[in-house]
Motif scaffolding. Structure first.
Motif, mmCIF file in Angstrom:
data_model
loop_
_atom_site.group_PDB
_atom_site.id
_atom_site.type_symbol
_atom_site.label_atom_id
_atom_site.label_comp_id
_atom_site.label_asym_id
_atom_site.label_seq_id
_atom_site.Cartn_x
_atom_site.Cartn_y
_atom_site.Cartn_z
ATOM 1 N N GLU A 205 -0.173 7.738 0.533
ATOM 2 C CA GLU A 205 1.261 7.893 0.815
ATOM 3 C C GLU A 205 2.021 8.439 -0.380
ATOM 4 O O GLU A 205 3.108 7.960 -0.723
ATOM 5 C CB GLU A 205 1.874 6.554 1.242
ATOM 6 C CG GLU A 205 1.481 6.142 2.623
ATOM 7 C CD GLU A 205 0.422 5.050 2.652
ATOM 8 O OE1 GLU A 205 0.363 4.266 1.705
ATOM 9 O OE2 GLU A 205 -0.360 5.002 3.606
ATOM 10 N N LEU A 236 -0.960 14.055 1.063
ATOM 11 C CA LEU A 236 0.418 14.528 0.920
ATOM 12 C C LEU A 236 1.108 14.589 2.278
ATOM 13 O O LEU A 236 0.459 14.876 3.286
ATOM 14 C CB LEU A 236 0.435 15.932 0.309
ATOM 15 C CG LEU A 236 -0.152 16.085 -1.087
ATOM 16 C CD1 LEU A 236 -0.188 17.555 -1.478
ATOM 17 C CD2 LEU A 236 0.657 15.280 -2.105
ATOM 18 N N GLU B 262 12.279 6.847 -4.920
ATOM 19 C CA GLU B 262 10.880 7.198 -4.691
ATOM 20 C C GLU B 262 10.668 7.234 -3.185
ATOM 21 O O GLU B 262 10.984 6.271 -2.490
ATOM 22 C CB GLU B 262 9.963 6.139 -5.321
ATOM 23 C CG GLU B 262 8.490 6.402 -5.023
ATOM 24 C CD GLU B 262 7.555 5.380 -5.667
ATOM 25 O OE1 GLU B 262 8.038 4.314 -6.108
ATOM 26 O OE2 GLU B 262 6.342 5.652 -5.710
ATOM 27 N N LEU B 263 10.150 8.342 -2.698
ATOM 28 C CA LEU B 263 9.874 8.456 -1.262
ATOM 29 C C LEU B 263 8.372 8.276 -1.039
ATOM 30 O O LEU B 263 7.568 9.135 -1.390
ATOM 31 C CB LEU B 263 10.358 9.821 -0.749
ATOM 32 C CG LEU B 263 10.125 10.132 0.726
ATOM 33 C CD1 LEU B 263 10.599 9.009 1.642
ATOM 34 C CD2 LEU B 263 10.815 11.440 1.114
ATOM 35 N N VAL B 264 8.035 7.124 -0.481
ATOM 36 C CA VAL B 264 6.648 6.830 -0.121
ATOM 37 C C VAL B 264 6.465 7.304 1.309
ATOM 38 O O VAL B 264 7.202 6.857 2.191
ATOM 39 C CB VAL B 264 6.393 5.306 -0.206
ATOM 40 C CG1 VAL B 264 5.012 4.955 0.304
ATOM 41 C CG2 VAL B 264 6.608 4.811 -1.625
ATOM 42 N N SER B 265 5.556 8.232 1.555
ATOM 43 C CA SER B 265 5.397 8.660 2.944
ATOM 44 C C SER B 265 3.968 9.038 3.207
ATOM 45 O O SER B 265 3.267 9.549 2.341
ATOM 46 C CB SER B 265 6.337 9.824 3.264
ATOM 47 O OG SER B 265 5.985 10.978 2.543
ATOM 48 N N CYS B 266 3.521 8.749 4.429
ATOM 49 C CA CYS B 266 2.103 8.915 4.729
ATOM 50 C C CYS B 266 1.804 10.379 5.031
ATOM 51 O O CYS B 266 2.690 11.180 5.323
ATOM 52 C CB CYS B 266 1.667 7.953 5.822
ATOM 53 S SG CYS B 266 1.822 8.527 7.496
ATOM 54 N N PRO B 267 0.548 10.747 4.895
ATOM 55 C CA PRO B 267 0.177 12.154 5.075
ATOM 56 C C PRO B 267 0.096 12.556 6.542
ATOM 57 O O PRO B 267 -0.112 13.717 6.822
ATOM 58 C CB PRO B 267 -1.200 12.228 4.409
ATOM 59 C CG PRO B 267 -1.751 10.853 4.501
ATOM 60 C CD PRO B 267 -0.586 9.916 4.446
ATOM 61 N N THR B 268 0.259 11.611 7.443
ATOM 62 C CA THR B 268 0.099 11.748 8.899
ATOM 63 C C THR B 268 -1.368 12.012 9.269
ATOM 64 O O THR B 268 -2.140 12.510 8.470
ATOM 65 C CB THR B 268 1.054 12.795 9.554
ATOM 66 O OG1 THR B 268 0.910 12.713 10.971
ATOM 67 C CG2 THR B 268 0.795 14.211 9.082
ATOM 68 N N CYS B 269 -1.717 11.599 10.481
ATOM 69 C CA CYS B 269 -3.085 11.810 10.972
ATOM 70 C C CYS B 269 -3.063 11.735 12.482
ATOM 71 O O CYS B 269 -1.990 11.734 13.103
ATOM 72 C CB CYS B 269 -4.040 10.768 10.393
ATOM 73 S SG CYS B 269 -3.875 9.119 11.127
ATOM 74 N N CYS B 272 -0.717 9.338 14.471
ATOM 75 C CA CYS B 272 0.745 9.458 14.439
ATOM 76 C C CYS B 272 1.240 10.135 15.711
ATOM 77 O O CYS B 272 0.705 11.159 16.137
ATOM 78 C CB CYS B 272 1.144 10.274 13.213
ATOM 79 S SG CYS B 272 2.906 10.415 12.986
ATOM 80 N N LEU B 276 6.009 13.594 11.932
ATOM 81 C CA LEU B 276 6.288 12.891 10.684
ATOM 82 C C LEU B 276 6.748 13.838 9.589
ATOM 83 O O LEU B 276 7.683 13.546 8.843
ATOM 84 C CB LEU B 276 5.040 12.134 10.213
ATOM 85 C CG LEU B 276 5.267 11.372 8.911
ATOM 86 C CD1 LEU B 276 5.118 9.878 9.111
ATOM 87 C CD2 LEU B 276 4.372 11.874 7.804
ATOM 88 N N LEU B 277 6.112 15.021 9.492
ATOM 89 C CA LEU B 277 6.454 15.907 8.374
ATOM 90 C C LEU B 277 7.914 16.359 8.439
ATOM 91 O O LEU B 277 8.588 16.450 7.411
ATOM 92 C CB LEU B 277 5.500 17.107 8.310
ATOM 93 C CG LEU B 277 4.020 16.762 8.041
ATOM 94 C CD1 LEU B 277 3.204 18.024 7.791
ATOM 95 C CD2 LEU B 277 3.848 15.783 6.894
ATOM 96 N N VAL B 280 10.054 13.382 7.352
ATOM 97 C CA VAL B 280 9.975 13.220 5.892
ATOM 98 C C VAL B 280 10.850 14.265 5.202
ATOM 99 O O VAL B 280 11.594 13.964 4.268
ATOM 100 C CB VAL B 280 8.510 13.336 5.403
ATOM 101 C CG1 VAL B 280 8.457 13.450 3.882
ATOM 102 C CG2 VAL B 280 7.694 12.131 5.860
ATOM 103 N N GLU B 284 13.875 13.362 2.820
ATOM 104 C CA GLU B 284 13.814 13.873 1.435
ATOM 105 C C GLU B 284 15.122 14.592 1.089
ATOM 106 O O GLU B 284 15.726 14.381 0.041
ATOM 107 C CB GLU B 284 12.618 14.834 1.306
ATOM 108 C CG GLU B 284 12.383 15.356 -0.087
ATOM 109 C CD GLU B 284 11.252 16.388 -0.132
ATOM 110 O OE1 GLU B 284 10.929 16.993 0.925
ATOM 111 O OE2 GLU B 284 10.679 16.592 -1.213
ATOM 112 N N MET B 299 6.599 6.086 7.370
ATOM 113 C CA MET B 299 5.195 5.903 7.704
ATOM 114 C C MET B 299 4.924 6.286 9.151
ATOM 115 O O MET B 299 5.773 6.116 10.024
ATOM 116 C CB MET B 299 4.796 4.441 7.471
ATOM 117 C CG MET B 299 5.171 3.903 6.092
ATOM 118 S SD MET B 299 4.229 4.677 4.755
ATOM 119 C CE MET B 299 2.666 3.851 4.952
#
Lengths: 379, 379
Positions: A205, A236, B262-269, B272, B276-277, B280, B284, B299
């Motif tokens: 993440e 990323l 701080e932006l904690v964000s998952c890479p997606t998969c 999801c 998500l992108l 995010v 951001e 997330m």
């Protein structure tokens, strides 16, 4: 020595991709599409393979996704890793469908009976399991004592690894990714001291943009510099191809592996008398399809340019408003018109590539420093 | 401890910016315009100051540039560093014009007499000198023995420092930047063992794009993690504001300083079920003007999301195709429509900021981990 020599680990294989031992540090990514459109998933894997991805992970959240996984596995140019949670039957199904590696959290597969069945199946298929611990999957009693720390991640991972070993699993890869760099580095340092199994590195993440890339580079880079890590995945909030580009950039920064040229270019300043950033952009674009590990330099001024870019195979440096110099191995070759700089540089690159492809060799004086670059080139 | 405690260095001051000692690691950049248009130069400095740049370098290649330097120095929101080569009169002129620091290569100022004059002038003005060595300015006899190595850079720098010390200079900063990470790290490790003067870190000519950012992050990050480095400049073939953003990202990755969330964000998969992108990207963008050191998470799924993003002040996680959950400190707060995720998140961020600005405190449980973030917030 920077990086220090790789810590010896056991060798396991995910399909044709070796992980650990003396094998190159393998580059992984993950498909970022819903597991519903099999053709789209396959197309993303093909794109990743073209970029140098060596192992690709797919989430298998349900039985419909398992069908897609099976269809893709038959056609994929890359060995596939099945990412399974909660339902051990999905893990068994993915193994039957051709998974080259399984990524699970042994604590959430439904207890000892199901875990035993999965362990038996991977042993039969000769497929490694990655034990992937994160802050969401710590063992509760360990978290109660050690908090949400690197120590808790490493201890949780080791307990899960021991369970698998007791069940006869003989090919394991371990990851312990946090979203913070210090915690992640702490966890992997502890694992490297505790286990001979190969380690899969990542900062999870990490997020989007510059901060995400920087966190990944600092965390993974720091560990690789210490000789820790056998395979890497950059996570990323960005297209998967960006993850692969970043992975190679991290490996290249430590001269561990190189895919394509290194572009050395100055940041420009008040001494520069032409539009350096545009020229760098053009050269970057024109180099992007090249796979040889050349070093190419684009420098703002001729005073420092060739000297600072001494190891460049070829470079250009500004020399007043309308002129540039072409240089090679830190020596000026000739003066050229600034407007022709990109063309002249690329012509020289083409000449060097023609020589390279004839001999398959980029010069003995650099082989010692770029063993993996050399390796890439020979593939 | 990661990073290890900062190596103690002597404190020097560039105008109001302290470098070394116990002062925060200072962020620098450099103006990337010809030194002809004074207003444009000033505008770039003002933009950099807004982004958190604390010290700004200008090239002073000739007497016309010196005039621009003087005009800008009178109006600059940041202390200025004059970068001078070959002509010691430009160095003297820059000091008279208000330079807060001088960056020179003592070997190229025209010999002992001129160097003595410059040394006398900086001592009188109370201005520090940065000795900046790179592969283009090694001492020839040292390069002959040690090659183009980190050792040669460190030895060249130390010889130049000793010359200045003999001439009575009592405020020095040292840099030894190569374009390769291993050589750069080697040089700085040697300097850190050899000298009490503060070190200015950088990887020079790191280039454009992802590779440039990664080289800078790995090189600077590795040294900072070892407690080495008092001020940093990221040198990218990119706009100067990108250098400042990258510098803070490197410092934040090691929890040394933080500027903004701080932006904690998952890479997606494949698990999801929403875009998500894009979410995010929107978050951001909407966070970009905020300076508080909040941790915000985005997330893909609710199963792991809140657990993995346990330290987030606030976050959202997908929960099926049309729903998301809002969570705080690792606990689900409530379910919300997915389409409203960004708005709900930002409303929560606004509530937290309102609380923060009332107390100036982001919670005692994190102060120990983010002392610099806390520091930034109080400024």
């Amino acid at each position: 020595m920077i990086p220090v020599p790789r810590k010896p680990t056991r060798l396991v294989s995910a399909g044709r991709v070796p992980i650990g031992g003396a094998s190159p540090i393998a580059v992984q990514s993950m498909v970022k599409l819903p597991m519903t459109d099999a053709r789209a998933v396959l197309a993303q894997i093909e794109e990743l393979a073209q970029q140098g991805c060596e192992l690709c992970r797919l989430a298998v959240p349900d039985h419909a996704a398992l069908e897609v996984f099976g269809w893709v596995a038959k056609r994929s140019p890359l060995p596939l890793v099945a990412d399974v949670h909660f339902d051990y039957r999905l893990a068994l199904g993915a193994l039957r469908a051709g998974a080259a590696k399984l990524r699970v959290n042994p604590g959430n597969l439904g207890g000892d009976g199901p875990l035993r069945e999965v362990a038996r199946a991977v042993a039969t298929e000769g497929v490694p399991i990655r034990v992937g611990v994160n802050m969401g999957s710590l063992e509760p009693d360990i978290a109660a004592v050690y908090g949400y720390s690197g120590e808790a991640m490493a201890l949780s991972a080791m307990r899960q690894v021991e369970r698998l070993e007791e069940l006869g699993v003989d090919a394991i890869v371990i990851s312990a990714k946090a979203h913070g760099v210090p915690v992640t580095v702490d966890a992997y340092r502890r694992l490297a001291r505790s286990t001979p199994w190969p380690l899969h590195l990542g900062v999870t993440e990490a997020g989007p943009g510059t901060p995400g890339l920087v966190k990944s580079a600092v965390g993974i880079g720091l560990l690789l510099a210490e000789g820790i890590g056998d395979t890497i995945r950059v996570s990323l909030s960005a297209p998967a191809r960006t993850e692969v580009e970043a992975a190679y950039a991290i490996l290249a920064s430590l001269e561990l592996r190189r895919r394509g040229p290194e572009l050395v270019s100055c940041p420009t300043c008040g001494r520069c008398q032409f539009d350096l950033l545009s020229l760098v952009g053009e050269v970057e674009q024109r180099l992007s399809s090249i796979r040889e590990p050349l070093v190419v330099a684009v420098m703002g001024c001729a005073v420092n340019g060739p000297g600072e870019a001494r190891r460049a195979d070829v470079g250009i440096a500004g020399a007043g408003p309308d002129r540039a110099v072409l240089f090679a191995q830190g020596k000026v070759v000739r003066s050229i018109p600034a407007a022709a700089a990109a063309d002249e540089l690329m012509a020289e690159v083409a000449r060097i590539r023609a020589g390279l492809s004839g001999t398959g060799d980029c010069g003995p004086e650099r082989d010692d420093e770029r063993p993996e670059g050399h390796h890439e080139q020979q593939q």
